[in-house]
Design a protein around this motif. Structure first.
Motif, PDB file in Angstrom:
ATOM      1  N   VAL A 182      43.829  52.502  20.824  1.00 54.56           N
ATOM      2  CA  VAL A 182      44.167  52.909  22.186  1.00 54.56           C
ATOM      3  C   VAL A 182      44.591  54.372  22.126  1.00 54.56           C
ATOM      4  CG1 VAL A 182      45.687  52.463  24.143  1.00 54.56           C
ATOM      5  CG2 VAL A 182      44.989  50.590  22.694  1.00 54.56           C
ATOM      6  N   LEU A 183      44.091  55.175  23.053  1.00 54.38           N
ATOM      7  CA  LEU A 183      44.527  56.566  23.163  1.00 54.38           C
ATOM      8  C   LEU A 183      45.649  56.602  24.190  1.00 54.38           C
ATOM      9  CD1 LEU A 183      44.054  59.559  22.375  1.00 54.38           C
ATOM     10  CD2 LEU A 183      42.572  59.706  24.384  1.00 54.38           C
ATOM     11  N   LEU A 184      46.840  57.038  23.758  1.00 54.69           N
ATOM     12  CA  LEU A 184      48.009  57.073  24.627  1.00 54.69           C
ATOM     13  C   LEU A 184      48.418  58.509  24.899  1.00 54.69           C
ATOM     14  CD1 LEU A 184      50.240  54.313  22.988  1.00 54.69           C
ATOM     15  CD2 LEU A 184      48.654  54.078  24.906  1.00 54.69           C
ATOM     16  N   GLU A 185      48.870  58.759  26.121  1.00 50.57           N
ATOM     17  CA  GLU A 185      49.461  60.055  26.461  1.00 50.57           C
ATOM     18  C   GLU A 185      50.966  59.872  26.394  1.00 50.57           C
ATOM     19  OE1 GLU A 185      48.927  63.617  29.681  1.00 50.57           O
ATOM     20  OE2 GLU A 185      48.736  61.564  30.411  1.00 50.57           O
ATOM     21  N   VAL A 186      51.578  60.431  25.346  1.00 54.30           N
ATOM     22  CA  VAL A 186      53.009  60.253  25.125  1.00 54.30           C
ATOM     23  C   VAL A 186      53.844  61.277  25.886  1.00 54.30           C
ATOM     24  CG1 VAL A 186      52.693  59.107  22.921  1.00 54.30           C
ATOM     25  CG2 VAL A 186      52.899  61.577  22.979  1.00 54.30           C
ATOM     26  N   ALA A 187      53.252  62.391  26.244  1.00 57.57           N
ATOM     27  CA  ALA A 187      53.874  63.440  27.061  1.00 57.57           C
ATOM     28  C   ALA A 187      52.726  64.161  27.754  1.00 57.57           C
ATOM     29  CB  ALA A 187      54.686  64.400  26.188  1.00 57.57           C
ATOM     30  N   PRO A 188      53.004  64.905  28.804  1.00 57.71           N
ATOM     31  CA  PRO A 188      51.910  65.605  29.474  1.00 57.71           C
ATOM     32  C   PRO A 188      51.135  66.501  28.509  1.00 57.71           C
ATOM     33  CG  PRO A 188      53.887  65.684  30.812  1.00 57.71           C
ATOM     34  CD  PRO A 188      54.286  65.081  29.502  1.00 57.71           C
ATOM     35  N   GLY A 189      49.862  66.181  28.320  1.00 56.64           N
ATOM     36  CA  GLY A 189      49.006  66.967  27.433  1.00 56.64           C
ATOM     37  C   GLY A 189      49.083  66.576  25.971  1.00 56.64           C
ATOM     38  N   VAL A 190      49.915  65.597  25.613  1.00 52.31           N
ATOM     39  CA  VAL A 190      50.065  65.165  24.222  1.00 52.31           C
ATOM     40  C   VAL A 190      49.477  63.765  24.095  1.00 52.31           C
ATOM     41  CG1 VAL A 190      51.676  64.685  22.345  1.00 52.31           C
ATOM     42  CG2 VAL A 190      52.174  66.520  23.976  1.00 52.31           C
ATOM     43  N   HIS A 191      48.421  63.642  23.288  1.00 55.60           N
ATOM     44  CA  HIS A 191      47.733  62.369  23.120  1.00 55.60           C
ATOM     45  C   HIS A 191      47.865  61.896  21.676  1.00 55.60           C
ATOM     46  CE1 HIS A 191      45.874  64.144  26.704  1.00 55.60           C
ATOM     47  NE2 HIS A 191      45.769  62.890  27.108  1.00 55.60           N
ATOM     48  N   ALA A 192      47.911  60.577  21.515  1.00 57.51           N
ATOM     49  CA  ALA A 192      47.997  59.987  20.185  1.00 57.51           C
ATOM     50  C   ALA A 192      47.174  58.708  20.168  1.00 57.51           C
ATOM     51  CB  ALA A 192      49.452  59.677  19.829  1.00 57.51           C
ATOM     52  N   VAL A 193      46.574  58.427  19.019  1.00 58.07           N
ATOM     53  CA  VAL A 193      45.769  57.222  18.851  1.00 58.07           C
ATOM     54  C   VAL A 193      46.628  56.168  18.167  1.00 58.07           C
ATOM     55  CG1 VAL A 193      43.708  56.247  17.786  1.00 58.07           C
ATOM     56  CG2 VAL A 193      43.659  58.576  18.674  1.00 58.07           C
ATOM     57  N   TYR A 194      46.687  54.989  18.763  1.00 57.63           N
ATOM     58  CA  TYR A 194      47.469  53.875  18.229  1.00 57.63           C
ATOM     59  C   TYR A 194      46.567  52.668  18.044  1.00 57.63           C
ATOM     60  CZ  TYR A 194      52.055  55.980  18.868  1.00 57.63           C
ATOM     61  OH  TYR A 194      53.155  56.783  18.759  1.00 57.63           O
ATOM     62  N   ALA A 195      46.919  51.809  17.116  1.00 63.29           N
ATOM     63  CA  ALA A 195      46.235  50.530  16.973  1.00 63.29           C
ATOM     64  C   ALA A 195      46.635  49.643  18.144  1.00 63.29           C
ATOM     65  CB  ALA A 195      46.623  49.876  15.652  1.00 63.29           C
ATOM     66  N   LYS A 196      45.741  48.784  18.589  1.00 68.00           N
ATOM     67  CA  LYS A 196      46.069  47.887  19.698  1.00 68.00           C
ATOM     68  C   LYS A 196      47.247  46.985  19.351  1.00 68.00           C
ATOM     69  CE  LYS A 196      42.072  47.172  22.630  1.00 68.00           C
ATOM     70  NZ  LYS A 196      41.086  46.197  23.082  1.00 68.00           N
ATOM     71  N   ASN A 197      47.371  46.635  18.082  1.00 70.27           N
ATOM     72  CA  ASN A 197      48.480  45.774  17.656  1.00 70.27           C
ATOM     73  C   ASN A 197      49.824  46.468  17.795  1.00 70.27           C
ATOM     74  OD1 ASN A 197      46.672  43.778  17.051  1.00 70.27           O
ATOM     75  ND2 ASN A 197      46.610  44.241  14.859  1.00 70.27           N
ATOM     76  N   ALA A 198      49.833  47.788  17.947  1.00 71.91           N
ATOM     77  CA  ALA A 198      51.086  48.523  18.077  1.00 71.91           C
ATOM     78  C   ALA A 198      51.627  48.508  19.498  1.00 71.91           C
ATOM     79  CB  ALA A 198      50.909  49.964  17.613  1.00 71.91           C
ATOM     80  N   ILE A 199      50.882  47.951  20.446  1.00 72.69           N
ATOM     81  CA  ILE A 199      51.346  47.867  21.831  1.00 72.69           C
ATOM     82  C   ILE A 199      52.220  46.622  21.953  1.00 72.69           C
ATOM     83  CG2 ILE A 199      50.662  47.721  24.249  1.00 72.69           C
ATOM     84  CD1 ILE A 199      49.881  50.337  22.796  1.00 72.69           C
ATOM     85  N   GLY A 200      53.476  46.838  22.303  1.00 74.22           N
ATOM     86  CA  GLY A 200      54.411  45.724  22.421  1.00 74.22           C
ATOM     87  C   GLY A 200      54.407  45.091  23.788  1.00 74.22           C
ATOM     88  N   ALA A 201      54.199  45.887  24.844  1.00 76.42           N
ATOM     89  CA  ALA A 201      54.214  45.351  26.205  1.00 76.42           C
ATOM     90  C   ALA A 201      53.441  46.268  27.132  1.00 76.42           C
ATOM     91  CB  ALA A 201      55.649  45.205  26.695  1.00 76.42           C
ATOM     92  N   VAL A 202      52.721  45.650  28.052  1.00 78.08           N
ATOM     93  CA  VAL A 202      52.074  46.388  29.132  1.00 78.08           C
ATOM     94  C   VAL A 202      52.994  46.261  30.338  1.00 78.08           C
ATOM     95  CG1 VAL A 202      50.053  46.554  30.617  1.00 78.08           C
ATOM     96  CG2 VAL A 202      49.780  45.935  28.223  1.00 78.08           C
TER      97      VAL A 202
END
Length: 156
Positions: free
Chosen positions: A61-81
């Motif tokens: 999953v590509l996540l935007e952790v701050a405006p303009g800052v993106h990070a790639v995470y494993a789907k298993n790292a998502i704890g809650a939607v």
């Protein structure tokens, strides 16, 4: 063997079956939640970081952790939607209409309320000590109160 000797083993196996079944249901629900993520939703990672989903791939999953800052995470790292309301309340501090209590006390973000002074440059903290005097200390003040006199003993 009698049924009485087998009963504890049967109960133990039944309890293990029920526990693994509930754990498997939780795992399936979490996997379904991760698979139903859509770009634009807010999530919380298992590390406690809040971010917005930008892209969803098979295992990442590509996540935007701050405006303009993106990070790639494993789907298993998502704890809650999170729902949009909950995500905005947590990340942006936005309150839902009707939840804001105007009579609630305002907590200052500094320690000025602890000093008893409105001046933030003055820092007074009461440590429970007696004020110092110019009088010399007496022997009674210096002796610990839980000590017994030299002539007394603990034996009875």
């Amino acid at each position: 063997m009698s049924i009485v000797t087998l009963l504890p083993f049967i109960v133990l196996i039944g309890a293990m079956f029920l526990m693994t079944r509930s754990a498997k249901k939780k795992q399936q629900a979490a996997a379904q939640m991760r698979n139903e993520m859509q770009p634009g939703t807010g999530v919380r990672t298992i590390g406690g970081m809040y971010a917005t989903v930008k892209e969803v791939h098979d295992d990442t999953v590509l996540l935007e952790v701050a405006p303009g800052v993106h990070a790639v995470y494993a789907k298993n790292a998502i704890g809650a939607v999170l729902s949009d309301e909950e995500y905005n309340r947590i990340v942006h501090g936005e309150e839902i209409a009707g939840d804001l209590d105007s009579d609630a006390p305002v907590v200052p973000d500094d320690a000025s309320s602890l000093t008893g002074s409105d001046d933030p440059d003055v820092a007074r903290i009461d440590l429970g000590k007696k004020p110092e005097t110019d009088e010399p200390a007496t022997d009674a003040d210096a002796a610990p109160k839980d000590k017994k006199a030299d002539g007394e003993s603990d034996a009875k």
